[in-house]
Scaffold this active site. Sequence first.
Site, mmCIF file in Angstrom:
data_model
loop_
_atom_site.group_PDB
_atom_site.id
_atom_site.type_symbol
_atom_site.label_atom_id
_atom_site.label_comp_id
_atom_site.label_asym_id
_atom_site.label_seq_id
_atom_site.Cartn_x
_atom_site.Cartn_y
_atom_site.Cartn_z
ATOM 1 N N LYS A 11 18.541 6.329 23.283
ATOM 2 C CA LYS A 11 18.045 7.446 22.457
ATOM 3 C C LYS A 11 18.220 7.123 20.978
ATOM 4 C CE LYS A 11 22.194 9.145 20.869
ATOM 5 N NZ LYS A 11 22.665 8.702 19.583
ATOM 6 N N ASP A 141 26.741 12.750 25.056
ATOM 7 C CA ASP A 141 25.328 12.351 25.130
ATOM 8 C C ASP A 141 24.829 12.202 26.565
ATOM 9 O OD1 ASP A 141 24.995 12.215 22.392
ATOM 10 O OD2 ASP A 141 25.380 10.062 22.267
HETATM 11 P P1 ATP Z 1 26.712 6.850 21.389
HETATM 12 O O1 ATP Z 1 25.384 6.717 20.692
HETATM 13 O O2 ATP Z 1 26.656 7.686 22.651
HETATM 14 O O3 ATP Z 1 27.849 7.174 20.482
HETATM 15 P P2 ATP Z 1 26.906 4.004 21.290
HETATM 16 O O4 ATP Z 1 25.500 3.528 21.524
HETATM 17 O O5 ATP Z 1 27.344 4.062 19.875
HETATM 18 O O6 ATP Z 1 27.074 5.401 21.984
HETATM 19 P P3 ATP Z 1 27.912 2.397 23.470
HETATM 20 O O7 ATP Z 1 26.862 1.325 23.537
HETATM 21 O O8 ATP Z 1 27.901 3.436 24.507
HETATM 22 O O9 ATP Z 1 27.917 3.089 22.026
HETATM 23 O O10 ATP Z 1 29.320 1.637 23.421
HETATM 24 C C1 ATP Z 1 30.494 2.211 22.918
HETATM 25 C C2 ATP Z 1 31.693 1.482 23.518
HETATM 26 O O11 ATP Z 1 31.767 1.799 24.904
HETATM 27 C C3 ATP Z 1 31.609 -0.024 23.399
HETATM 28 O O12 ATP Z 1 32.709 -0.452 22.659
HETATM 29 C C4 ATP Z 1 31.658 -0.555 24.830
HETATM 30 O O13 ATP Z 1 32.579 -1.606 24.973
HETATM 31 C C5 ATP Z 1 32.097 0.642 25.685
HETATM 32 N N1 ATP Z 1 31.334 0.779 26.962
HETATM 33 C C6 ATP Z 1 31.837 1.288 28.099
HETATM 34 N N2 ATP Z 1 30.894 1.314 29.069
HETATM 35 C C7 ATP Z 1 29.775 0.836 28.537
HETATM 36 C C8 ATP Z 1 28.463 0.616 29.056
HETATM 37 N N3 ATP Z 1 28.135 0.892 30.330
HETATM 38 N N4 ATP Z 1 27.530 0.144 28.212
HETATM 39 C C9 ATP Z 1 27.850 -0.117 26.915
HETATM 40 N N5 ATP Z 1 29.073 0.027 26.387
HETATM 41 C C10 ATP Z 1 30.048 0.507 27.179
#
Ligand code: ATP
Length: 317
Positions: A11, A141
Site C-alpha cells: 500500500k 495496517d
Molecule cells: P508499515 O508500512 O506497515 O509500517 P513497513 O513497510 O514500514 O510497514 P515492513 O516491510 O513490514 O515495514 O518491515 C518492518 C520490519 O518487520 C522489518 O524490520 C522486518 O524485518 C520485520 N518483518 C517481520 N515480518 C516481516 C515480513 N513478513 N515481511 C517483511 N518484514 C517483516
Amino acid sequence: MRSLTLIAPAKINLYLEIIGDRPDGYHELSMILQSIELADQIDVRSADTQAIRVHCDHPQVPTDKSNLAYRAADLMAMQFPDTFAKYGGVEITVKKQIPVAAGLAGGSTNAAAVLVGIDLLWNLGLTQSELEELGATLGSDVPFCVAGGTAIATGRGEQLSPLPSLDNLYVVLAKYRSLEVSTAWAYKTYRQQFGNSYIRDTNSLAARASAVHSGGIVKAIFDQNAGEIAQKLHNDLERVVLPTYPQVLQLREVFANQEGVLGTMMSGSGPTVFALFESEQQAQTVKLRVREAIPDEDLELFVTRTTSHGIQIASSL
Ligand code: ATP
C-alpha cells in the site's frame, strides 16, 4: 485443499494526518490508504506436523516467530485450536517483491494473506470483518490489507471506510535499499517535536478524525480527479523524516521537478517516496530521469499501478 498461493499487494498512503495521542499509547490517525500492484507472493501449505514454519530468502526478513506471517498463523492456531489439531501444521513461503521497512506495509500484507489463506485451508468461513478484527491484533495496517483498494483509515489505522476504487493511476516508487526508517522512531520523534499541538479533548479529537471524510482529497477521489488527488497528498511524518534523511528529501525534490508528475509524497513512515502519473509512459520516462539524476545503485525504482484488490488467491490445490 492442501495448499494455496496468494498475492499480497503493498500500500501507499495518499494521506496521513497525526491528530493526537490515544490511551493505548498509539497515535490517533486519519489516513487514506491505497493498494498498489507491487505484491509479494505467499504460499500457504498444510504440513503433517503441528509446527508453523516460515521460509523466506530475503536477507532483511526474519523467519522466526517475529515474522508477521508466522504471528498470523500462530494467532489462527490459538483462536481455532481444534481446527489446528485437525489440519496439522502450516508451511508458509514468502516470495518478497515489496521493499522491507519501507512504509509499504510489506509485513502487514503478508500477515493478511496468511489469515485469508488459513481461513480457506481450514474451511473456517470467516467473514471479511472477522478477518479484519483478527488482523487488528497483529498490526494497524493488517485490516486494510485484507480487502485493500482505497479506504479511509482512522483510529490507529484499523477503522476502515471504503472509498471508490482508483485503479487507473500509475505510481513510481523510489527507495534506497540500505535505508530503513523505523516506524516506532518516526512516531516517537513526531510526538517529541509536535506533541504540544496534539488535540487532547476527546470530542475535538473525534471531530478532527472524522473531518477527513469530508476533506478535499476524499472529494477528489469521489470525482476520480487524479490531478486534484495528487495536489492534496499529505503526510505529517515527512516533518520528521525529511530533515533527518537528506536522501529522502532529495528524492522528493527530484520527483517534484519532473514533467508529468501529478504529485509526490513519502509513504507511511518512509523512506519510500512515490509519485503519481496519468499514464504508464510518463511513469516509465520519469523513472529513467530519476535514475539519471541519481545514478546510485542502492536506489531501487519501481513502476506500478493503483489497484482495487487486497489479498487475492492465485491458485489452490
Ligand atoms: P508499515 O508500512 O506497515 O509500517 P513497513 O513497510 O514500514 O510497514 P515492513 O516491510 O513490514 O515495514 O518491515 C518492518 C520490519 O518487520 C522489518 O524490520 C522486518 O524485518 C520485520 N518483518 C517481520 N515480518 C516481516 C515480513 N513478513 N515481511 C517483511 N518484514 C517483516
